[in-house]
Motif scaffolding. Structure first.
Motif: not given
Length: 320
Positions: A193-199, A203-211
């Motif tokens: 679940n890293a894509e959802q949990m580690i983000r 400023n309202g923008k959200s991206y996963p930290l890990l590829n």
């Protein structure tokens, strides 16, 4: 009704009706013998004081224990709790964490997320502890009163068993085994679940930290490593002390853990380019430097923990 009759009535009213007449006659004779030729209230008080609490005396006549779990079963009672309770807590913790993480995760701060997770998992653990203790206690309560006097169920101890006793210096605590189970399961859940949990949220923008593509590439290795770790934890729980084969397998597991972790962390495209761009837009520090040191810190931490774990097993198993 005089004090003697009141005392006898207090005793006989708490025993089976079929015994009451015989017990009443026995108590009358005993009290008369104790008071002798002195029927005064002082002599009667002394006789009744020696006979003791009528509740306890009635329990003796009826052969009913006044304790929940008596000394004959208390050791087995504690041993069952030591085995069942940690297993129940481990299972409910893993299921609660997995269930909570499978819920939709909003792009909010981590603090409310962690507080809610702690409360939900804590409530589940509290409930299973209460339920486990209740049912174990009820079971032994029934056994205590169903087993004939003088018999000790579950007791099959023989002096020959002492030959199987291992030195305490090689024992493995259940806490460490529990940690292995929980850490392994949480590692897999966090990885999946890293894509959802580690983000990265700014400023309202959200991206996963890990590829995600890098994580998916190594997912089979992570699953295999988790199965390996759970198998070793089960083996530890079965033998409960360090043996040479167990120490060697544990060392191999830790080495593989370090290698797989290094392979994942040292991937050049592990950190998402979108996340790096978002961070770079907010701070003036070189993001590449930060990510490099962050990866190194995680790798060093994992390496130290694994070395400590494998060293403990090897030292305890081979120093005898």
């Amino acid at each position: 009704m005089n004090l003697r009759d009141v005392y006898i009535d207090e005793v006989t009213s708490r025993i089976p009706e079929s015994m009451r007449q015989d017990v009443a006659l026995e108590l009358e004779s005993t009290i008369d013998d104790m008071t002798g030729n002195d029927p005064s209230e002082t002599a009667l008080f002394e006789a009744l004081r020696q006979l003791g609490d009528p509740h306890i005396l009635a329990a003796r006549y009826a052969n009913r224990p006044l304790h929940l779990i008596g000394p004959a079963l208390f050791t087995q009672y504690v041993n069952v709790i030591k085995i069942v309770l940690p297993i129940a807590v481990t299972v409910i913790t893993i299921l609660s964490v997995i269930g909570y993480l499978n819920n939709s995760i909003d792009d909010t701060s981590w603090l409310p997320f962690l507080i809610q997770a702690f409360l939900q998992v804590g409530a589940a653990i509290f409930n299973v502890v209460v339920q486990t203790l209740f049912w174990i206690t009820l079971t032994f309560f029934i056994i205590e009163r169903a087993v004939p006097e003088g018999e000790v169920p579950f007791s099959s101890w023989k002096p020959e068993q002492l030959k199987k006793v291992k030195p305490r210096s090689t024992s493995i605590s259940f806490g460490s085994i529990l940690f292995d189970f929980v850490a392994t399961v949480l590692m897999v859940v966090l990885y999946v679940n890293a894509e959802q949990m580690i983000r990265v949220v700014m400023n309202g923008k959200s991206y996963p930290l890990l590829n995600p593509s890098v994580l998916d590439r190594f997912l089979p290795f992570v699953i295999a490593l988790a199965v390996f770790g759970i198998a070793i934890a089960i083996y530890k729980w079965m033998v409960r002390h360090w043996t040479k084969p167990l120490a060697l397998w544990n060392a191999l597991f830790n080495v593989v853990w370090i290698v797989v972790t290094a392979l994942i962390l040292l991937q050049p495209d592990l950190i998402s380019s979108d996340a790096i761009s978002l961070i770079a837009a907010q701070i003036s520090i070189d993001v590449e430097t930060i990510s490099r040191w962050g990866v190194r810190s995680v790798l060093i931490t994992v390496t130290i923990v694994c070395i400590i774990d494998l060293a403990e097993g090897l030292i305890k198993a081979f120093r005898r």
